[in-house]
Write a protein that holds these residues in place. Structure first.
Motif, PDB file in Angstrom:
ATOM      1  N   LEU A  12     -16.116  -2.866 -15.109  1.00 45.35           N
ATOM      2  CA  LEU A  12     -14.984  -2.053 -15.427  1.00 45.35           C
ATOM      3  C   LEU A  12     -15.258  -0.695 -15.576  1.00 45.35           C
ATOM      4  O   LEU A  12     -14.316   0.224 -15.078  1.00 45.35           O
ATOM      5  N   GLY A  13     -16.358  -0.291 -15.769  1.00 43.40           N
ATOM      6  CA  GLY A  13     -16.681   1.095 -15.798  1.00 43.40           C
ATOM      7  C   GLY A  13     -16.686   1.595 -14.606  1.00 43.40           C
ATOM      8  O   GLY A  13     -16.317   2.806 -14.230  1.00 43.40           O
ATOM      9  N   CYS A  14     -17.364   0.853 -13.514  1.00 39.20           N
ATOM     10  CA  CYS A  14     -17.391   1.405 -12.151  1.00 39.20           C
ATOM     11  C   CYS A  14     -16.205   1.513 -11.503  1.00 39.20           C
ATOM     12  O   CYS A  14     -15.891   2.518 -10.980  1.00 39.20           O
ATOM     13  N   THR A  15     -15.207   0.537 -11.757  1.00 37.84           N
ATOM     14  CA  THR A  15     -13.946   0.453 -11.095  1.00 37.84           C
ATOM     15  C   THR A  15     -13.020   1.666 -11.718  1.00 37.84           C
ATOM     16  O   THR A  15     -12.204   2.213 -10.917  1.00 37.84           O
ATOM     17  N   ALA A  16     -13.262   1.949 -12.942  1.00 31.99           N
ATOM     18  CA  ALA A  16     -12.633   2.974 -13.595  1.00 31.99           C
ATOM     19  C   ALA A  16     -12.787   4.441 -13.053  1.00 31.99           C
ATOM     20  O   ALA A  16     -11.906   5.053 -12.552  1.00 31.99           O
ATOM     21  N   VAL A  17     -14.117   4.511 -12.396  1.00 36.12           N
ATOM     22  CA  VAL A  17     -14.450   5.837 -11.836  1.00 36.12           C
ATOM     23  C   VAL A  17     -13.783   5.897 -10.503  1.00 36.12           C
ATOM     24  O   VAL A  17     -13.316   6.947  -9.927  1.00 36.12           O
ATOM     25  N   ILE A  18     -14.098   4.772  -9.835  1.00 38.29           N
ATOM     26  CA  ILE A  18     -13.309   4.554  -8.461  1.00 38.29           C
ATOM     27  C   ILE A  18     -11.584   4.948  -8.476  1.00 38.29           C
ATOM     28  O   ILE A  18     -11.136   5.505  -8.074  1.00 38.29           O
ATOM     29  N   PHE A  19     -10.989   4.228  -9.587  1.00 42.55           N
ATOM     30  CA  PHE A  19      -9.789   4.268  -9.810  1.00 42.55           C
ATOM     31  C   PHE A  19      -9.207   5.749  -9.965  1.00 42.55           C
ATOM     32  O   PHE A  19      -8.362   6.140  -9.777  1.00 42.55           O
ATOM     33  N   GLY A  20     -10.187   6.226 -10.862  1.00 37.77           N
ATOM     34  CA  GLY A  20      -9.970   7.634 -11.586  1.00 37.77           C
ATOM     35  C   GLY A  20      -9.846   8.545 -10.373  1.00 37.77           C
ATOM     36  O   GLY A  20      -8.984   9.511 -10.080  1.00 37.77           O
ATOM     37  N   ALA A  21     -10.850   8.590  -9.422  1.00 43.61           N
ATOM     38  CA  ALA A  21     -10.965   9.400  -8.454  1.00 43.61           C
ATOM     39  C   ALA A  21      -9.878   9.216  -7.370  1.00 43.61           C
ATOM     40  O   ALA A  21      -9.212  10.042  -6.931  1.00 43.61           O
ATOM     41  N   LEU A  27      -3.735   9.573  -4.916  1.00 46.38           N
ATOM     42  CA  LEU A  27      -2.361   9.371  -5.454  1.00 46.38           C
ATOM     43  C   LEU A  27      -1.470  10.732  -5.694  1.00 46.38           C
ATOM     44  O   LEU A  27      -0.472  10.514  -6.073  1.00 46.38           O
ATOM     45  N   LYS A  28      -2.388  11.831  -6.236  1.00 43.70           N
ATOM     46  CA  LYS A  28      -1.707  12.989  -6.571  1.00 43.70           C
ATOM     47  C   LYS A  28      -0.436  13.595  -5.780  1.00 43.70           C
ATOM     48  O   LYS A  28       0.534  13.753  -6.415  1.00 43.70           O
ATOM     49  N   LYS A  29      -0.527  13.182  -4.669  1.00 43.00           N
ATOM     50  CA  LYS A  29       0.614  13.639  -3.644  1.00 43.00           C
ATOM     51  C   LYS A  29       1.907  12.647  -3.676  1.00 43.00           C
ATOM     52  O   LYS A  29       2.846  12.821  -3.208  1.00 43.00           O
ATOM     53  N   LYS A  30       1.281  11.325  -3.846  1.00 41.24           N
ATOM     54  CA  LYS A  30       2.437  10.503  -3.541  1.00 41.24           C
ATOM     55  C   LYS A  30       3.032  10.135  -4.985  1.00 41.24           C
ATOM     56  O   LYS A  30       4.160   9.378  -4.903  1.00 41.24           O
ATOM     57  N   LEU A  31       2.499  10.237  -6.012  1.00 39.19           N
ATOM     58  CA  LEU A  31       3.183   9.855  -7.295  1.00 39.19           C
ATOM     59  C   LEU A  31       3.564  11.030  -8.175  1.00 39.19           C
ATOM     60  O   LEU A  31       3.362  12.152  -7.955  1.00 39.19           O
ATOM     61  N   TYR A  86      -1.481  -0.188 -13.292  1.00 42.90           N
ATOM     62  CA  TYR A  86      -1.868   0.174 -11.809  1.00 42.90           C
ATOM     63  C   TYR A  86      -0.777  -0.515 -10.930  1.00 42.90           C
ATOM     64  O   TYR A  86       0.047   0.170  -9.950  1.00 42.90           O
ATOM     65  N   GLY A  87      -0.362  -1.815 -11.000  1.00 37.67           N
ATOM     66  CA  GLY A  87       0.417  -2.474 -10.118  1.00 37.67           C
ATOM     67  C   GLY A  87       1.881  -1.969 -10.434  1.00 37.67           C
ATOM     68  O   GLY A  87       2.613  -1.673  -9.457  1.00 37.67           O
ATOM     69  N   LEU A  88       2.226  -1.479 -11.616  1.00 38.27           N
ATOM     70  CA  LEU A  88       3.553  -1.060 -11.961  1.00 38.27           C
ATOM     71  C   LEU A  88       3.793   0.412 -11.199  1.00 38.27           C
ATOM     72  O   LEU A  88       4.811   0.788 -10.529  1.00 38.27           O
ATOM     73  N   VAL A  89       2.855   1.103 -11.351  1.00 43.02           N
ATOM     74  CA  VAL A  89       2.940   2.536 -10.825  1.00 43.02           C
ATOM     75  C   VAL A  89       2.746   2.616  -9.337  1.00 43.02           C
ATOM     76  O   VAL A  89       3.795   3.109  -8.785  1.00 43.02           O
ATOM     77  N   LEU A  90       1.750   1.847  -8.781  1.00 41.67           N
ATOM     78  CA  LEU A  90       1.860   1.616  -7.229  1.00 41.67           C
ATOM     79  C   LEU A  90       3.256   1.253  -6.610  1.00 41.67           C
ATOM     80  O   LEU A  90       3.516   1.680  -5.455  1.00 41.67           O
ATOM     81  N   SER A  91       3.522   0.035  -7.230  1.00 35.83           N
ATOM     82  CA  SER A  91       4.793  -0.751  -6.593  1.00 35.83           C
ATOM     83  C   SER A  91       6.117   0.267  -6.569  1.00 35.83           C
ATOM     84  O   SER A  91       6.819   0.282  -5.897  1.00 35.83           O
ATOM     85  N   SER A  92       5.910   0.757  -7.775  1.00 37.28           N
ATOM     86  CA  SER A  92       7.372   1.784  -8.132  1.00 37.28           C
ATOM     87  C   SER A  92       7.090   3.073  -7.133  1.00 37.28           C
ATOM     88  O   SER A  92       8.272   3.690  -6.736  1.00 37.28           O
ATOM     89  N   ALA A  93       6.019   3.505  -6.942  1.00 32.39           N
ATOM     90  CA  ALA A  93       5.877   4.525  -6.086  1.00 32.39           C
ATOM     91  C   ALA A  93       6.343   4.291  -4.637  1.00 32.39           C
ATOM     92  O   ALA A  93       6.745   4.994  -3.476  1.00 32.39           O
ATOM     93  N   ASN A  94       5.996   2.922  -4.110  1.00 36.91           N
ATOM     94  CA  ASN A  94       6.621   2.506  -3.137  1.00 36.91           C
ATOM     95  C   ASN A  94       8.153   1.815  -2.909  1.00 36.91           C
ATOM     96  O   ASN A  94       8.409   1.206  -2.158  1.00 36.91           O
ATOM     97  N   ASN A  95       8.674   2.089  -3.981  1.00 40.30           N
ATOM     98  CA  ASN A  95      10.262   1.580  -4.372  1.00 40.30           C
ATOM     99  C   ASN A  95      10.201   0.169  -4.056  1.00 40.30           C
ATOM    100  O   ASN A  95      11.355  -0.281  -3.890  1.00 40.30           O
TER     101      ASN A  95
END
Length: 125
Positions: A12-21, A27-31, A86-95
């Motif tokens: 979880l720590g490793c993936t948190a760093v990856i997801f944070g990056a 995602l900064k430009k998409k969200l 993550y799922g809610l944010v990414l799916s809503s970003a894709n409408n």
């Protein structure tokens, strides 16, 4: 069980760093700013509880059933809470918002609260 706490804490720590990056750079430009803030909340809670799992893995008793419940509560809670965000944010970003994830986030939060409450109980008894 202690090994699971250490493995999940590390994973979880490793993936948190990856997801944070991923969130900060790709995602900064998409969200929207609200979506990015929600995504970051998921990352923060994931990292907080990864650290908690690592600390518990090094400090709890190997075969205590209460300790096992605490570890499972934190693992399940983190997976449900952060990954539903993550799922809610990414799916809503894709409408294409995945609505069934909405109730999963507070359920994950309840597991996290239960983990903390069990930890309080462990230290108080």
């Amino acid at each position: 069980m202690i090994q699971k706490a250490l493995i999940f804490g590390s994973l979880l720590g490793c993936t948190a760093v990856i997801f944070g990056a991923f969130g900060a750079h790709l995602l900064k430009k998409k969200l929207t700013s609200d979506q990015l803030q929600s995504f970051e909340t998921g990352v923060k809670y994931q990292m907080y509880h990864a650290i908690v799992l690592l600390i518990l893995g090094f400090n709890l008793e190997l075969n205590a059933s209460l300790d096992n419940c605490i570890i499972y509560a934190f693992i399940i809670g983190t997976l449900l809470f952060s990954f539903s965000i993550y799922g809610l944010v990414l799916s809503s970003a894709n409408n294409k918002k995945i609505k069934f994830l909405g109730p999963i986030t507070p359920l994950g939060g309840l597991f996290l609260v239960a983990g903390w409450a069990l930890l309080i109980y462990k230290f108080a008894v």
